[in-house]
Design a protein around this motif. Structure first.
Motif, mmCIF file in Angstrom:
data_model
loop_
_atom_site.group_PDB
_atom_site.id
_atom_site.type_symbol
_atom_site.label_atom_id
_atom_site.label_comp_id
_atom_site.label_asym_id
_atom_site.label_seq_id
_atom_site.Cartn_x
_atom_site.Cartn_y
_atom_site.Cartn_z
ATOM 1 N N LEU A 186 0.959 -1.170 0.027
ATOM 2 C CA LEU A 186 -0.013 0.113 0.037
ATOM 3 C C LEU A 186 0.967 1.264 -0.151
ATOM 4 O O LEU A 186 0.548 2.426 -0.649
ATOM 5 N N ALA A 187 2.055 1.212 0.685
ATOM 6 C CA ALA A 187 2.987 2.365 0.616
ATOM 7 C C ALA A 187 3.515 2.595 -0.654
ATOM 8 O O ALA A 187 3.633 3.906 -1.376
ATOM 9 N N TYR A 188 3.827 1.584 -1.356
ATOM 10 C CA TYR A 188 4.147 1.742 -2.945
ATOM 11 C C TYR A 188 3.080 2.297 -3.677
ATOM 12 O O TYR A 188 3.272 2.951 -4.559
ATOM 13 N N ALA A 189 1.874 1.941 -3.516
ATOM 14 C CA ALA A 189 0.609 2.432 -4.122
ATOM 15 C C ALA A 189 0.631 3.761 -4.102
ATOM 16 O O ALA A 189 0.337 4.711 -4.780
ATOM 17 N N ARG A 190 0.606 4.248 -2.767
ATOM 18 C CA ARG A 190 0.373 5.524 -2.478
ATOM 19 C C ARG A 190 1.643 6.527 -2.944
ATOM 20 O O ARG A 190 1.562 7.694 -3.313
ATOM 21 N N GLY A 191 2.834 5.811 -3.091
ATOM 22 C CA GLY A 191 3.955 6.428 -3.525
ATOM 23 C C GLY A 191 3.804 6.643 -5.123
ATOM 24 O O GLY A 191 4.211 7.711 -5.514
ATOM 25 N N LEU A 192 3.333 5.737 -5.731
ATOM 26 C CA LEU A 192 3.061 5.893 -7.411
ATOM 27 C C LEU A 192 1.770 6.982 -7.307
ATOM 28 O O LEU A 192 2.038 7.936 -8.239
ATOM 29 N N ALA A 193 1.037 7.153 -6.580
ATOM 30 C CA ALA A 193 -0.142 8.228 -6.621
ATOM 31 C C ALA A 193 0.615 9.604 -6.468
ATOM 32 O O ALA A 193 0.033 10.349 -7.233
ATOM 33 N N ARG A 194 1.474 9.573 -5.444
ATOM 34 C CA ARG A 194 2.055 10.883 -5.246
ATOM 35 C C ARG A 194 2.888 11.303 -6.402
ATOM 36 O O ARG A 194 2.871 12.335 -6.793
ATOM 37 N N ALA A 195 3.433 10.269 -6.995
ATOM 38 C CA ALA A 195 4.356 10.638 -8.053
ATOM 39 C C ALA A 195 3.519 11.131 -9.304
ATOM 40 O O ALA A 195 3.969 11.971 -9.908
ATOM 41 N N ALA A 196 2.476 10.394 -9.630
ATOM 42 C CA ALA A 196 1.744 10.649 -10.513
ATOM 43 C C ALA A 196 1.145 12.179 -10.430
ATOM 44 O O ALA A 196 0.981 12.924 -11.611
ATOM 45 N N LEU A 197 0.520 12.418 -9.288
ATOM 46 C CA LEU A 197 0.052 13.767 -9.030
ATOM 47 C C LEU A 197 1.064 14.894 -9.239
ATOM 48 O O LEU A 197 0.909 16.023 -9.807
ATOM 49 N N ALA A 198 2.390 14.559 -8.833
ATOM 50 C CA ALA A 198 3.476 15.565 -9.064
ATOM 51 C C ALA A 198 3.624 15.699 -10.482
ATOM 52 O O ALA A 198 4.073 16.979 -11.109
ATOM 53 N N ALA A 199 3.306 14.550 -11.335
ATOM 54 C CA ALA A 199 3.728 14.648 -12.889
ATOM 55 C C ALA A 199 2.509 15.419 -13.509
ATOM 56 O O ALA A 199 2.848 15.469 -14.810
ATOM 57 N N GLY A 200 1.366 15.882 -12.834
ATOM 58 C CA GLY A 200 0.334 16.433 -13.449
ATOM 59 C C GLY A 200 -1.002 15.521 -13.654
ATOM 60 O O GLY A 200 -1.798 16.210 -14.301
ATOM 61 N N ALA A 201 -0.902 14.405 -13.313
ATOM 62 C CA ALA A 201 -2.206 13.560 -13.262
ATOM 63 C C ALA A 201 -3.122 14.081 -12.151
ATOM 64 O O ALA A 201 -2.977 14.469 -11.269
ATOM 65 N N ARG A 202 -4.347 13.743 -12.519
ATOM 66 C CA ARG A 202 -5.564 14.004 -11.605
ATOM 67 C C ARG A 202 -6.007 12.797 -11.013
ATOM 68 O O ARG A 202 -6.025 11.672 -11.789
ATOM 69 N N ILE A 203 -6.351 12.756 -9.796
ATOM 70 C CA ILE A 203 -6.602 11.420 -9.341
ATOM 71 C C ILE A 203 -7.976 11.611 -8.249
ATOM 72 O O ILE A 203 -7.778 12.510 -7.430
ATOM 73 N N HIS A 204 -9.040 11.337 -8.429
ATOM 74 C CA HIS A 204 -10.199 11.388 -7.747
ATOM 75 C C HIS A 204 -10.536 9.991 -7.045
ATOM 76 O O HIS A 204 -10.995 9.041 -7.729
ATOM 77 N N THR A 205 -10.497 10.096 -5.754
ATOM 78 C CA THR A 205 -10.810 8.816 -4.989
ATOM 79 C C THR A 205 -12.397 9.143 -4.407
ATOM 80 O O THR A 205 -13.050 10.043 -4.730
ATOM 81 N N GLU A 206 -13.132 7.770 -4.059
ATOM 82 C CA GLU A 206 -14.624 8.052 -3.663
ATOM 83 C C GLU A 206 -15.127 8.642 -4.842
ATOM 84 O O GLU A 206 -16.214 9.216 -4.914
ATOM 85 N N THR A 207 -14.798 7.943 -6.056
ATOM 86 C CA THR A 207 -15.533 8.250 -7.296
ATOM 87 C C THR A 207 -15.755 7.132 -8.297
ATOM 88 O O THR A 207 -15.180 6.732 -9.067
ATOM 89 N N PRO A 208 -16.705 6.266 -7.788
ATOM 90 C CA PRO A 208 -17.101 5.241 -8.565
ATOM 91 C C PRO A 208 -17.748 5.667 -9.893
ATOM 92 O O PRO A 208 -18.551 6.543 -10.186
ATOM 93 N N LEU A 209 -17.526 4.723 -10.885
ATOM 94 C CA LEU A 209 -17.848 4.592 -12.125
ATOM 95 C C LEU A 209 -19.599 4.428 -12.105
ATOM 96 O O LEU A 209 -19.950 3.342 -11.848
ATOM 97 N N ARG A 210 -20.190 5.431 -12.728
ATOM 98 C CA ARG A 210 -21.548 5.026 -12.702
ATOM 99 C C ARG A 210 -22.424 4.816 -14.209
ATOM 100 O O ARG A 210 -23.516 4.199 -14.154
ATOM 101 N N ALA A 211 -21.702 5.183 -15.130
ATOM 102 C CA ALA A 211 -21.932 4.970 -16.467
ATOM 103 C C ALA A 211 -21.008 5.418 -17.512
ATOM 104 O O ALA A 211 -20.105 6.091 -17.079
#
Length: 429
Positions: A186-211
């Motif tokens: 999980l620490a690795y996953a959170r680290g990937l997320a932090r790196a992705a955000l720093a590179a300019g990605a958007r990450i939206h949690t609690e965001t289920p796909l509905r359609a």
């Protein structure tokens, strides 16, 4: 997504804090939408952002909610399937390419850990595939032969050497794979997320796909409290794709057989005891019919896992089996208690290999890691990022059609019930 029991998960308790993310609450447009915030989706997002693409990740719960936050944490090379069997299934050219990509998978993981300074208890001293009895020894000897033919740094060690590296005399030998290692997943996953955000990605949690709807040359995804318009979509939910049943891609949810896997983690052991168990901190799993695994974490907790789900009826059986096993394996362990326990889903395919699908125009997925999520997820996330941005021959898998498995529910139930029955009677060795 179906509700799951809330269990005390070691990785959640010891991982660095997740980066700050928010549910999607507006309408956005990006080049690529990624569904799922685990190893594959986050690797894809990171590599897309680094290539200059705009990308948004929609995660139904939290970063690493699925297998990425429940993993054993073994960063293994290749797949569980033996190299010759993999080549026989995929063909010589495709098989050798996949073996090469996944054989180098741990290197990619540890390179990302170093590049982005990800604090995830990374140790690269190899892993041990432990032989249970003569048949298990034959199995790992065959694996050694096949991997050595490909130039891999693997070695079968005898029972005496296996005992010195594990601290238990119970195994007939082990296959030491020096390409591999362990991390706090999980620490690795959170680290990937932090790196992705720093590179300019958007990450939206609690965001289920509905359609999901195709409009012209774009996909319009309704997720959380907004929409995402994207030219391409990467579906990276693997065994946690429940929400896809609300989309045109519902067949994706019917392909994987779910193999449940649980883990129990002890209290931190004393330094004297901890020095006698896995002194070089390799992670281990065995050749048993119902596989078990064990490893240590940075705080000297001994973590034991096996097939099974920790539901209200089965938890006591699996807990007793875990305790018996640890006392049998390590008689000097003394008094201990389990501080953490949790379970997760492994996505199994009919041929025990990952599947790559083009689920609709510009909708891509790779799933079915068959118990090898960390390195393959990272590798395939990068490959999917390269593919959707136009890099030729980026994918190390040939596209296959989505093929629902009509027996998946029955097989999943059998794995759960069979593991519970075996653990009820198993005395270990």
């Amino acid at each position: 997504m179906a509700a799951e029991r809330t269990l005390p998960n070691l990785w959640h308790a010891t991982a660095p804090t997740a980066p700050d993310t928010r549910p999607l609450s507006t309408d956005i447009s990006v080049d690529v939408a990624v569904i799922g915030g685990g190893f594959t989706g986050l690797s894809a997002a990171l590599h897309l952002a680094e290539k200059g693409a705009t990308v948004a990740v929609a995660e139904a719960r939290m970063i690493g909610f699925g297998g990425s936050g429940r993993n054993v944490g073994l960063v293994n090379a290749g797949m569980w399937t033996k190299p010759e069997d993999l080549v026989a299934t995929l063909g010589a050219e495709a098989g050798k390419r996949l073996l090469g990509e996944l054989g180098d998978g741990p290197s990619l993981v540890y390179q990302l850990v170093e590049k982005h300074s990800i604090a995830c208890e990374a140790v690269r001293n190899g892993t041990l595939h432990l032989a249970v009895g003569p048949e298990g020894l034959k199995d790992i000897q065959d694996r050694e032969r096949q991997w050595k033919a490909l130039g891999a740094p693997v070695e079968v060690i005898d029972a005496e050497r296996a005992q010195s590296l594990t601290g238990t005399p119970g195994f007939a030998g082990a296959l030491l794979d020096r390409r591999a290692g362990t991390i706090q997943p999980l620490a690795y996953a959170r680290g990937l997320a932090r790196a992705a955000l720093a590179a300019g990605a958007r990450i939206h949690t609690e965001t289920p796909l509905r359609a999901a709807e195709r409009k012209g040359d774009l996909w319009v995804l309704t997720a959380g409290g907004g929409t995402i318009k994207a030219k391409s979509v990467i579906v990276a939910t693997n065994a946690y794709g429940d929400m896809l049943s609300r989309t045109p891609w519902t067949a994706y949810t019917q392909e994987l057989t779910i193999l449940p896997y649980f883990q129990f983690a002890t209290n931190p052991l004393s330094d004297n005891i901890a020095r006698t168990i896995l002194p070089e901190r390799q992670g281990c799993w065995d050749t048993g019919l119902v596989m078990t695994s064990f490893r240590m974490d940075q705080q000297n907790r001994l973590i034991f896992g096996s097939v099974g789900r920790l539901d209200a009826l089965a938890e006591g059986t699996h807990r007793a089996f875990a305790e018996r096993s640890l006392r049998k394996l390590f008689p000097a362990i003394g008094d201990f208690r389990f501080e953490y326990w949790w379970d997760g889903r492994i996505g199994m395919t009919t041929n025990n290999l990952p599947q790559m699908h083009v689920m609709a125009p510009n909708v891509f997925s790779v799933s079915g890691y068959n118990g090898r999520g960390i390195a393959p997820g990272t590798v395939f996330g990068r490959a999917l990022a390269n593919h959707v941005t136009g890099e030729p021959n980026a994918l190390p898998l040939v596209e296959t059609p989505l093929t629902p498995d009509p027996w998946r529910t029955l097989k999943s139930a059998f794995y759960h019930a069979g593991a519970q029955a075996k653990h009820f009677i198993d005395r270990r060795f």
